[in-house]
Design an enzyme around this catalytic site. Sequence first.
Site, PDB file in Angstrom:
ATOM      1  N   GLU A 239     -40.245  25.988  -9.380  1.00 57.10           N
ATOM      2  CA  GLU A 239     -40.718  25.137 -10.705  1.00 57.10           C
ATOM      3  C   GLU A 239     -39.830  25.757 -11.866  1.00 57.10           C
ATOM      4  OE1 GLU A 239     -42.814  23.586 -14.131  1.00 57.10           O
ATOM      5  OE2 GLU A 239     -42.402  25.709 -13.321  1.00 57.10           O
ATOM      6  N   GLU A 240     -40.061  27.122 -12.138  1.00 56.28           N
ATOM      7  CA  GLU A 240     -39.638  27.601 -13.367  1.00 56.28           C
ATOM      8  C   GLU A 240     -38.207  27.698 -13.348  1.00 56.28           C
ATOM      9  OE1 GLU A 240     -41.531  28.437 -15.526  1.00 56.28           O
ATOM     10  OE2 GLU A 240     -43.584  28.781 -14.578  1.00 56.28           O
TER      11      GLU A 240
HETATM   12 ZN   LIG Z   1     -45.948  26.232 -14.723  1.00 51.13          ZN
END
Ligand SMILES: [Zn+2]
Length: 353
Positions: A210-211
């Site tokens: 996600e990051e």
């Molecule tokens: Zn997050």
Amino acid sequence: MLLRELSEALGVSGHEGAVRELILAAIKDLVDEHHVDALGNLIALKKGSASVSRRAKRTGTPAKVMVAAHMDEVGLMVVFLEREGSLRFRPVGGIDERVLLSKRVLIGDNKVPGVIGVKPIHLLEEKQRNQVMRVQEMSIDIGASSKDEAERLVKLGDYAAFDIPFAELGGPWRAVKGKAFDDRAGCAVLIELLKESYPFDLYAAFTVQEEVGLRGAQVAAYSIAPEIAFVLEGTICDDLPKRRDVSPTTTLGGGPALTVMDRSVVADPRLVDLLVDTAQKEGIPHQFKQPGMGSTDAGAIHLTREGVPSAVVSVPSRYIHSPACVLSRDDLDNTLRLMRATLARIQGLDLNR
Ligand SMILES: [Zn+2]
């Protein structure tokens, strides 16, 4: 909740295996099916009762609900080994350089301990005191005295994660400190949600990367093809230090934070209304996250296939994307309560426009 173990597990983006193992052990007996996809997402299915699914098809009520939380955390990657044995690195995900100096890290699968070196204040020139040191100038000291020695312990491309023990701080909201509450807080809530039964099919997606750009969620949502989605997050909480004339993004102890809009998604108003109405009916403290800030897996999920109405519910976490974060156990519990109560009312939702 498993928050301590989840916080202390290492899982920088693209290297989430240890976190996934921990979660898998916690959920495998709670779900009907689970698998790990090609990118490393852990996807689990909790089947709903068939009669309700059939009814849902007739009424427009969602029969397939995705709830996602990301397993990865921001961290560092080793990019160069110096002749004298120190390691140059780059950030993985968004990290403020100012939080890095003199921090302890653990490198690679063998968790080699290291410290990000800092020049003693005695030696700083006037100009340097007022400057932020760039990440390109920093290095990790693992105690090696040569490149050869360093190479025996680490290699290029190894990940480094912050080395911070979890601890209870206490106080009125039962504060705790640790690393990676973004998004291990969401993972902890999602694990708890799998202990309930639901009339609809609940797909839990513990996502990767996600990051570094909502990557895991993109393929997870494609394979699940949900009718609606909830994303559970650990989000910015900037109520300390207090700023004058600016309302904080979220406040610690204020309850789960609901997203109306961030940089990646406009939350589906019908889902936001359902969350707010449920919180009010159940007397669960909640707050709105200041619009416009941050992005989440919902940014990828809601654009999947023909579109997926999505909402984001977050646990406020102070100092996110830094080595040590602080959250409130009350907020965590209230996020779970709100999600439980909201999912229990999904049957009443009509997605027809
Ligand atoms: Zn997050």
